[in-house]
Design an enzyme around this catalytic site. Structure first.
Site, mmCIF file in Angstrom:
data_model
loop_
_atom_site.group_PDB
_atom_site.id
_atom_site.type_symbol
_atom_site.label_atom_id
_atom_site.label_comp_id
_atom_site.label_asym_id
_atom_site.label_seq_id
_atom_site.Cartn_x
_atom_site.Cartn_y
_atom_site.Cartn_z
ATOM 1 N N ASP A 52 -11.129 2.640 3.573
ATOM 2 C CA ASP A 52 -11.372 1.193 3.477
ATOM 3 C C ASP A 52 -12.849 0.905 3.211
ATOM 4 O O ASP A 52 -13.207 -0.205 2.825
ATOM 5 C CB ASP A 52 -11.007 0.515 4.807
ATOM 6 C CG ASP A 52 -9.714 -0.275 4.722
ATOM 7 O OD1 ASP A 52 -9.341 -0.698 3.618
ATOM 8 O OD2 ASP A 52 -9.094 -0.472 5.793
ATOM 9 N N GLN B 90 -5.031 -1.534 9.493
ATOM 10 C CA GLN B 90 -4.903 -2.851 8.874
ATOM 11 C C GLN B 90 -5.463 -3.927 9.814
ATOM 12 O O GLN B 90 -5.173 -3.939 11.008
ATOM 13 C CB GLN B 90 -3.421 -3.123 8.545
ATOM 14 C CG GLN B 90 -3.168 -4.378 7.745
ATOM 15 C CD GLN B 90 -3.721 -4.340 6.314
ATOM 16 O OE1 GLN B 90 -3.885 -3.272 5.727
ATOM 17 N NE2 GLN B 90 -4.020 -5.495 5.765
ATOM 18 N N LYS C 228 0.842 -1.204 0.000
ATOM 19 C CA LYS C 228 0.000 0.000 0.000
ATOM 20 C C LYS C 228 0.876 1.253 0.000
ATOM 21 O O LYS C 228 0.627 2.197 -0.752
ATOM 22 C CB LYS C 228 -0.953 -0.017 1.215
ATOM 23 C CG LYS C 228 -2.043 -1.084 1.064
ATOM 24 C CD LYS C 228 -2.897 -1.289 2.324
ATOM 25 C CE LYS C 228 -3.884 -2.432 2.083
ATOM 26 N NZ LYS C 228 -4.724 -2.753 3.255
HETATM 27 N N1 GUN Z 1 -6.927 -6.958 5.972
HETATM 28 C C1 GUN Z 1 -7.184 -7.670 4.848
HETATM 29 N N2 GUN Z 1 -7.715 -6.874 3.902
HETATM 30 C C2 GUN Z 1 -7.804 -5.647 4.433
HETATM 31 C C3 GUN Z 1 -8.266 -4.399 3.927
HETATM 32 O O1 GUN Z 1 -8.740 -4.251 2.801
HETATM 33 N N3 GUN Z 1 -8.182 -3.366 4.792
HETATM 34 C C4 GUN Z 1 -7.692 -3.482 6.037
HETATM 35 N N4 GUN Z 1 -7.672 -2.409 6.817
HETATM 36 N N5 GUN Z 1 -7.268 -4.623 6.537
HETATM 37 C C5 GUN Z 1 -7.304 -5.696 5.735
#
Ligand code: GUN
Length: 293
Positions: free
Chosen positions: A120, A97, A53
């Site tokens: 998100d 996350q 990311k």
């Molecule tokens: N863990 C797995 N996929 C995601 C996501 O799209 N966002 C976040 N914050 N955590 C994750």
């Protein structure tokens, strides 16, 4: 043999589009979009995703801030950090996350995020707005799937779409988007899950199958009708001696059996996966442009 849906190529193309838009914003004297990512603990998968990311932010010209905590951080401390980010006017959007350590409530954390910065798309306000078709941040995987269907001009109107899996972050939202009066959408959607009876019969009726249950190679060749469109959301890490990292991603679809019958199919890796980061970048751009309020 089916057409492969190349999520990597599409995501590279969209990154260029986003980078171009950032250039134009900066040329007009606008502010550089800024994403912050909170990571708690040292989950291997999470560390890899967060690194991707941050790197993707750099590629498109965003500013990014990685905020890391050990897994002994208390819930109250994490909630206080979220408040700080909510109030920080330089940060357009941020994510926490997941998964979080067991002593922290993910629901409380998600609800503490200002929905206007929830890139998100996990906050109940964004989920609710998505369901009724209002402007919102759509979560990454569903939005990536919809974008792939769109970029490949795949017909969805009136089609039977079977979603396997009912998670809050994939199954429920993608089912909702596929039934929306829109393109892609306008499909007749059936959601199957671990308690579904006659799953095979239901899948055999499907023109589009979105497999998002997290069970490696669950969808077999004999569960799929000739010409179906197959979207594989599975990303289970299995140990492997074939790769440098010592693990390999496995999808929810038995690719070798299903691909010869499908009209279109996403591979794993390289299908839905690369698109999820794109959705996060697009949401951050929307946040920076203050398009969700
Ligand atoms: N863990 C797995 N996929 C995601 C996501 O799209 N966002 C976040 N914050 N955590 C994750």
């Amino acid at each position: 043999m089916s057409n492969l849906i190349d999520g990597k190529a599409i995501s590279d193309q969209i990154k260029l589009e986003i980078a171009e838009e950032v250039k134009q914003i900066l040329a007009k004297g606008g502010k550089q979009p800024h994403l912050a990512v909170i990571i708690v603990g040292h989950d291997g998968g999470s560390e890899t995703y967060v690194a991707h990311k941050v790197k993707s932010c750099e590629q498109v010209g965003f500013k990014s801030t990685r905020i890391a905590f050990e897994d002994n951080i208390t819930e109250a401390e994490l909630l206080a950090e979220i408040q700080k980010l909510n109030n920080d006017t330089d940060i357009d959007g941020f994510i926490v996350q997941l998964p979080l350590p067991k002593h922290i409530s993910e629901d409380k954390v998600i609800e503490a995020i200002d929905y206007k910065k929830d890139v998100d798309g996990f906050h109940p306000v964004n989920v609710g707005r998505m369901v009724i078709g209002l402007p919102c941040f759509v979560s990454a995987t569903p939005s990536g799937i919809i974008e792939l269907l769109k970029r490949y001009n795949i017909e969805t109107k009136g089609k039977n779409c079977v979603v396997i899996g009912r998670s809050n972050i994939v199954g429920k939202p993608v089912a909702s988007l596929m039934m929306q009066k829109a393109y892609p959408g306008d499909a007749t959607v059936t959601v199957c899950h671990s308690r579904t009876q006659n799953l095979k019969e239901i899948c055999l009726q499907a023109d589009i199958i979105i497999a998002a249950l997290g069970s490696p190679e669950f969808l077999k060749g004999d569960m799929v009708k000739e010409g179906a469109v197959i979207i594989d959301v599975g990303t289970t890490r299995v140990t492997s001696t074939e790769t440098k990292s010592g693990f390999k991603l496995k999808g929810d679809v038995a690719f070798d059996e299903v691909a010869p019958k499908a009209s279109y199919i996403t591979p794993v890796p390289g299908g839905v996966g690369p698109m999820t980061i794109i959705s996060l970048l697009r949401n951050t751009l929307l946040a920076a442009k203050k398009e969700i309020y």
